[in-house]
Design a protein around this motif. Structure first.
Motif, mmCIF file in Angstrom:
data_model
loop_
_atom_site.group_PDB
_atom_site.id
_atom_site.type_symbol
_atom_site.label_atom_id
_atom_site.label_comp_id
_atom_site.label_asym_id
_atom_site.label_seq_id
_atom_site.Cartn_x
_atom_site.Cartn_y
_atom_site.Cartn_z
ATOM 1 N N SER A 16 0.831 -1.209 0.000
ATOM 2 C CA SER A 16 0.000 0.000 0.000
ATOM 3 C C SER A 16 0.863 1.255 0.000
ATOM 4 O O SER A 16 0.541 2.236 -0.674
ATOM 5 C CB SER A 16 -0.923 0.012 1.220
ATOM 6 O OG SER A 16 -1.842 -1.040 1.150
ATOM 7 N N GLN A 28 2.196 1.773 -3.465
ATOM 8 C CA GLN A 28 1.141 2.281 -4.337
ATOM 9 C C GLN A 28 0.892 3.767 -4.083
ATOM 10 O O GLN A 28 0.699 4.542 -5.021
ATOM 11 C CB GLN A 28 -0.156 1.494 -4.131
ATOM 12 C CG GLN A 28 -0.092 0.087 -4.665
ATOM 13 C CD GLN A 28 -1.301 -0.745 -4.283
ATOM 14 O OE1 GLN A 28 -1.995 -0.463 -3.313
ATOM 15 N NE2 GLN A 28 -1.544 -1.799 -5.041
ATOM 16 N N GLN A 29 0.926 4.157 -2.821
ATOM 17 C CA GLN A 29 0.717 5.563 -2.473
ATOM 18 C C GLN A 29 1.872 6.413 -3.013
ATOM 19 O O GLN A 29 1.655 7.503 -3.524
ATOM 20 C CB GLN A 29 0.581 5.717 -0.952
ATOM 21 C CG GLN A 29 0.131 7.072 -0.505
ATOM 22 C CD GLN A 29 -1.318 7.371 -0.847
ATOM 23 O OE1 GLN A 29 -2.100 6.485 -1.147
ATOM 24 N NE2 GLN A 29 -1.677 8.634 -0.814
#
Length: 86
Positions: A8, A11-12
């Motif tokens: 995550s 992805q951020q």
């Protein structure tokens, strides 16, 4: 949990970079429009200058929205990074 969190986070980070690139591109496009408007106005092509001015206005509004979204996205990434490092 750590693997999912790191995924995550990656992805951020990618989203932050994508938005940064979009902002840079839109700023360059806006500057080109401003120069074109000035040149057209000086050449007396007021109708075309007005048309491009409307496009520039829309680009400026889009840029302002994107910069607001970028601020939130970047802050979320920084918070995720701080939480990971705790």
């Amino acid at each position: 949990f750590i693997v999912t969190y790191n995924k995550s986070l990656a992805q951020q980070a990618a989203l932050v970079e994508k938005m940064r690139t979009q902002i840079t591109r839109q700023k360059a496009e806006f500057e080109k429009m401003k120069a074109r408007i000035a040149a057209l106005h000086q050449a007396g092509q007021l109708e075309e200058a007005g048309r491009i001015a409307l496009q520039a206005k829309a680009t400026a509004q889009s840029l302002q929205e994107l910069e607001g979204q970028f601020t939130q996205t970047d802050e979320m990434y920084k918070n995720m990074t701080r939480q990971r490092d705790v």
